[in-house]
Motif scaffolding. Structure first.
Motif, PDB file in Angstrom:
ATOM      1  N   THR A 127       0.830  -1.215   0.000  1.00  0.00           N
ATOM      2  CA  THR A 127       0.000   0.000   0.000  1.00  0.00           C
ATOM      3  C   THR A 127       0.863   1.263   0.000  1.00  0.00           C
ATOM      4  OG1 THR A 127      -0.159  -0.035   2.411  1.00  0.00           O
ATOM      5  CG2 THR A 127      -1.910  -1.153   1.187  1.00  0.00           C
ATOM      6  N   GLY A 128       2.148   1.107  -0.307  1.00  0.00           N
ATOM      7  CA  GLY A 128       3.020   2.278  -0.464  1.00  0.00           C
ATOM      8  C   GLY A 128       3.606   2.838   0.816  1.00  0.00           C
ATOM      9  N   ASP A 129       3.458   2.134   1.950  1.00  0.00           N
ATOM     10  CA  ASP A 129       3.943   2.679   3.219  1.00  0.00           C
ATOM     11  C   ASP A 129       5.447   2.942   3.209  1.00  0.00           C
ATOM     12  OD1 ASP A 129       1.352   2.432   4.125  1.00  0.00           O
ATOM     13  OD2 ASP A 129       1.724   0.621   5.317  1.00  0.00           O
ATOM     14  N   PHE A 130       6.223   1.981   2.677  1.00  0.00           N
ATOM     15  CA  PHE A 130       7.676   2.152   2.699  1.00  0.00           C
ATOM     16  C   PHE A 130       8.116   3.283   1.776  1.00  0.00           C
ATOM     17  CE2 PHE A 130       9.407  -2.166   4.374  1.00  0.00           C
ATOM     18  CZ  PHE A 130       8.522  -2.091   5.439  1.00  0.00           C
ATOM     19  N   HIS A 131       7.379   3.454   0.670  1.00  0.00           N
ATOM     20  CA  HIS A 131       7.700   4.569  -0.230  1.00  0.00           C
ATOM     21  C   HIS A 131       7.451   5.901   0.474  1.00  0.00           C
ATOM     22  CE1 HIS A 131       8.216   1.569  -3.211  1.00  0.00           C
ATOM     23  NE2 HIS A 131       6.935   1.370  -3.460  1.00  0.00           N
ATOM     24  N   ALA A 132       6.357   5.960   1.252  1.00  0.00           N
ATOM     25  CA  ALA A 132       6.036   7.190   1.996  1.00  0.00           C
ATOM     26  C   ALA A 132       7.120   7.482   3.038  1.00  0.00           C
ATOM     27  CB  ALA A 132       4.668   7.056   2.668  1.00  0.00           C
ATOM     28  N   ILE A 133       7.583   6.439   3.723  1.00  0.00           N
ATOM     29  CA  ILE A 133       8.636   6.607   4.731  1.00  0.00           C
ATOM     30  C   ILE A 133       9.926   7.081   4.064  1.00  0.00           C
ATOM     31  CG2 ILE A 133      10.135   5.317   6.327  1.00  0.00           C
ATOM     32  CD1 ILE A 133       7.514   3.595   6.886  1.00  0.00           C
ATOM     33  N   LEU A 158       3.171  11.024   5.573  1.00  0.00           N
ATOM     34  CA  LEU A 158       2.973   9.770   6.311  1.00  0.00           C
ATOM     35  C   LEU A 158       1.530   9.561   6.779  1.00  0.00           C
ATOM     36  CD1 LEU A 158       6.230   9.981   8.456  1.00  0.00           C
ATOM     37  CD2 LEU A 158       5.806   8.387   6.576  1.00  0.00           C
ATOM     38  N   LYS A 159       0.650  10.491   6.417  1.00  0.00           N
ATOM     39  CA  LYS A 159      -0.727  10.460   6.920  1.00  0.00           C
ATOM     40  C   LYS A 159      -1.408   9.121   6.651  1.00  0.00           C
ATOM     41  CE  LYS A 159      -3.907  12.808   4.647  1.00  0.00           C
ATOM     42  NZ  LYS A 159      -4.967  11.819   4.286  1.00  0.00           N
ATOM     43  N   ASP A 160      -1.372   8.640   5.412  1.00  0.00           N
ATOM     44  CA  ASP A 160      -2.007   7.360   5.086  1.00  0.00           C
ATOM     45  C   ASP A 160      -1.178   6.183   5.582  1.00  0.00           C
ATOM     46  OD1 ASP A 160      -4.087   8.681   3.900  1.00  0.00           O
ATOM     47  OD2 ASP A 160      -3.331   8.477   1.855  1.00  0.00           O
ATOM     48  N   ALA A 161       0.139   6.332   5.541  1.00  0.00           N
ATOM     49  CA  ALA A 161       1.017   5.237   5.980  1.00  0.00           C
ATOM     50  C   ALA A 161       0.811   4.906   7.455  1.00  0.00           C
ATOM     51  CB  ALA A 161       2.477   5.596   5.722  1.00  0.00           C
ATOM     52  N   MET A 162       0.328   5.867   8.244  1.00  0.00           N
ATOM     53  CA  MET A 162       0.087   5.631   9.677  1.00  0.00           C
ATOM     54  C   MET A 162      -1.070   4.665   9.923  1.00  0.00           C
ATOM     55  SD  MET A 162       1.548   6.555  12.496  1.00  0.00           S
ATOM     56  CE  MET A 162       0.334   6.852  13.778  1.00  0.00           C
ATOM     57  N   SER A 171      10.197   8.737   1.274  1.00  0.00           N
ATOM     58  CA  SER A 171       9.999  10.118   0.820  1.00  0.00           C
ATOM     59  C   SER A 171      10.084  11.111   1.975  1.00  0.00           C
ATOM     60  CB  SER A 171       8.636  10.257   0.128  1.00  0.00           C
ATOM     61  OG  SER A 171       8.591   9.463  -1.031  1.00  0.00           O
ATOM     62  N   ALA A 172       9.448  10.780   3.096  1.00  0.00           N
ATOM     63  CA  ALA A 172       9.473  11.683   4.255  1.00  0.00           C
ATOM     64  C   ALA A 172      10.895  11.830   4.782  1.00  0.00           C
ATOM     65  CB  ALA A 172       8.554  11.145   5.352  1.00  0.00           C
ATOM     66  N   HIS A 173      11.620  10.726   4.880  1.00  0.00           N
ATOM     67  CA  HIS A 173      13.005  10.765   5.363  1.00  0.00           C
ATOM     68  C   HIS A 173      13.868  11.647   4.459  1.00  0.00           C
ATOM     69  CE1 HIS A 173      16.583   8.728   7.311  1.00  0.00           C
ATOM     70  NE2 HIS A 173      17.130   9.380   6.298  1.00  0.00           N
ATOM     71  N   ASN A 174      13.748  11.439   3.131  1.00  0.00           N
ATOM     72  CA  ASN A 174      14.608  12.155   2.193  1.00  0.00           C
ATOM     73  C   ASN A 174      14.186  13.603   2.002  1.00  0.00           C
ATOM     74  OD1 ASN A 174      16.277   9.940   1.881  1.00  0.00           O
ATOM     75  ND2 ASN A 174      15.103   9.114   0.162  1.00  0.00           N
ATOM     76  N   LEU A 175      12.900  13.915   2.261  1.00  0.00           N
ATOM     77  CA  LEU A 175      12.481  15.320   2.271  1.00  0.00           C
ATOM     78  C   LEU A 175      13.256  16.083   3.340  1.00  0.00           C
ATOM     79  CD1 LEU A 175      10.576  17.713   1.524  1.00  0.00           C
ATOM     80  CD2 LEU A 175       8.997  16.832   3.254  1.00  0.00           C
ATOM     81  N   LEU A 176      13.367  15.480   4.522  1.00  0.00           N
ATOM     82  CA  LEU A 176      14.118  16.116   5.600  1.00  0.00           C
ATOM     83  C   LEU A 176      15.579  16.306   5.204  1.00  0.00           C
ATOM     84  CD1 LEU A 176      14.526  17.197   8.448  1.00  0.00           C
ATOM     85  CD2 LEU A 176      14.550  14.830   9.288  1.00  0.00           C
TER      86      LEU A 176
END
Length: 558
Positions: A129-135, A250-254, A137-142
């Motif tokens: 469901t894309g959770d790892f991709h979201a993580i 990460l909203k949906d990944a949560m 993306s969030a990590h690399n945005l920072l």
């Protein structure tokens, strides 16, 4: 006899629409966010609405140290969940999501095996469901916002030599372990040395798995220390103003993912921190939600009990206020023989003496788990080559340790093969015999916490750490982080830091190479020996055998 592969079995599954699986846990369909027909996320609003309910019984599945012979911890988790449902209990399963790194590297899939699997197997092992991709993306945005802040004048006075936030990728790629960024002149920023970790080692992954809701998630993300100034004062994610955008990503990944076993029983698959470098448990949100919806929740912790179970009990349970009612330690006759000195090629031949010689590894895990005050039962995951005498040798040994071992045939028979284990586990869980407590208190000094695990769990004589590491731990204590638990990063193959040392060794020491503060996740990572936070691919990666067949079906995942 010809056996079907895991993927062939999974492909023949008679799956039910995910709304029907949700209905088994009384989740209204409007609170399921479907991803196709066979997987869905459980809505945050619904999760909040059930918090007042009483918890079911929590059962942890762990294992001996992994060997090339295979142990089948996830398979046993699934088999036990199916077995509990078979004997009339309302049970759910909670496991982690699969990382693409090991999927294309050594391991293949991570959804159980044989007739004890979670489906859809292919999607779970790939993008899901894309959770790892979201993580990621969030990590690399920072990471991008840190370098961008420095580029536009560095108002926070970040010492570029002390940026501690690396980048991540969900792939085994040794070439990225140590890199230099921003080459190519003024327009590209200031060159500095950095590197990549695998996504499952990201502090963002740990935070997602330990956060209780979106508000807690954003607070923890804000607490991440990303760099230091020249005077050694920390700079936080919230100083970079990245925590809001990361929370949005990460909203949906949560929200935990609901899927099903081959026998149409509910399974939550959410989060996936590695247990040899991170804390190795599925998300607190998934576990606590399952406990409100089912009478029994079977969850696993990664690798052997010296890693995954220790972290589950000392970190996850401590932080989430959970207490397991029973712990199942998975062992195989084959792995006992390997611990007893038999080569992998010779495992098919009966060797009762080697089984007995290898059993002390299992015995130590039993003893370790009992030190947390929880009852232990051993599941012998059956292989067709096991002989009655070998199985009996394990049972006799476990009985001598004051526990009991039960033969399980879930790989070949599904829930029919775990009825005995399920019945016994339910009895133990219902007996309220657990006196669970972590093995060290919050207020113990950090180095003593490391020593407590090294001596109590690994049976080491000493922890070897130079003065720089000891001073770093003291500095963190003075900064207010002394009450955090420690997360040991160590090889999964041995109680020592040498992956070739099997059995139950004593007389060794644990060398600490580095310590990292994960202030958002809420633990100190202690890197021992040669463990890598970015794995490499093996000489022959699993990826070489993965592809599409003539019917457009995926082959090679196992």
């Amino acid at each position: 006899m010809e056996y079907k592969t895991d993927i062939e079995i999974a492909r023949e599954a008679q799956k039910q629409p995910i709304q029907e699986i949700g209905a088994r846990l009384s989740i209204p369909s409007e609170h399921l966010l479907p991803y196709g027909h066979d997987k869905a996320k459980v809505g945050e609003e619904f999760i909040k609405s059930i918090q007042g309910r009483q918890n079911g019984k929590l059962i942890l599945v762990t294992a001996i140290n992994p060997t090339p012979a295979g142990e089948g911890k996830t398979t046993t988790t699934v088999g036990l969940g199916d077995g509990l449902n078979r004997i009339g209990k309302k049970a759910a399963i909670c496991i982690r999501e699969a990382s693409l790194g090991p999927c294309f590297g050594m391991k293949g899939g991570a959804a159980g095996g044989g007739y004890a699997q979670v489906v859809p197997m292919e999607e779970m092992n790939l993008h899901f469901t894309g959770d790892f991709h979201a993580i990621t993306s969030a990590h690399n945005l920072l990471a991008a916002m840190i370098d961008n802040h420095i580029y536009w004048g560095n108002e926070l006075e970040i010492d570029q030599r002390r940026v501690v936030w690396r980048r991540v990728l969900d792939m085994n790629d040794r070439a990225l372990r140590d890199t230099v960024t921003s080459l190519g002149g003024v327009a590209n920023g200031f060159p500095r040395q950095t590197g990549f970790d695998i996504t499952v080692a990201s502090e963002v992954m740990a935070i997602l798995c330990l956060a209780t809701d979106l508000e807690d998630l954003q607070r923890r993300l804000g607490d991440i220390i990303v760099a230091y100034r020249r005077d050694r004062t920390p700079i936080y994610c919230r100083d970079i103003k990245a925590d809001g955008a990361m929370t949005v990503l990460l909203k949906d990944a949560m929200q935990p993912n609901l899927v099903q076993t081959l026998e149409n029983n509910p399974a939550f698959v959410h989060g996936g921190p590695f247990a040899n470098i991170a804390h190795g448990c599925n998300s607190v949100v998934a576990t606590t939600t399952a406990l409100k919806l089912a009478d029994y929740v079977v969850t696993e912790a990664g690798f052997g009990a010296d890693l995954g179970a220790e972290k589950f009990l000392n970190i996850k349970c401590r932080k989430a206020g959970l207490a397991p009612s029973a712990v199942v330690v998975v062992a195989t006759v084959r792995a006992m023989k390997m611990n007893g000195g038999v080569a992998k090629a010779d495992l098919g031949a009966e060797n009762v003496d080697a089984v007995k010689a290898g059993c002390p590894n299992l015995g130590r895990h039993i003893e370790n788990i009992k030190s947390f005050g929880v009852p232990v039962v051993v599941a012998i995951n059956h292989f067709v080559t096991d002989t009655d005498a070998e199985v009996q040798a394990v049972k006799d040994y476990v009985a001598s340790q004051g526990s009991e071992a039960i033969l399980c045939q879930h790989w070949a028979k599904g829930s029919e093969g775990t009825e005995e284990l399920a019945t016994r586990v339910a009895e133990i869980a219902d007996a309220e015999t657990s006196d669970f407590a972590p093995i060290y208190p919050d207020d113990m000094p950090l180095f003593e916490k490391i020593e407590t695990i090294a001596k109590g769990i690994y049976r080491a004589d000493a922890v070897v750490a130079d003065q720089k590491i000891r001073t770093q731990l003291k500095d963190w204590e003075e900064a207010g982080y002394g009450n955090l638990p420690v997360c040991m990063a160590k090889t999964q193959y041995s109680f020592t830091t040498d992956p070739t040392v099997r059995g139950a060794p004593t007389g060794h020491s644990i060398p600490v190479r580095e310590v990292r503060l994960s202030a958002g996740a809420g633990f100190i990572v202690v890197i021992c020996g040669e463990i890598m936070t970015m794995p490499g691919l093996p000489r022959v990666p699993s990826a070489e055998a993965i592809g599409l067949n003539d019917d457009g079906q995926i082959e090679g995942l196992f």
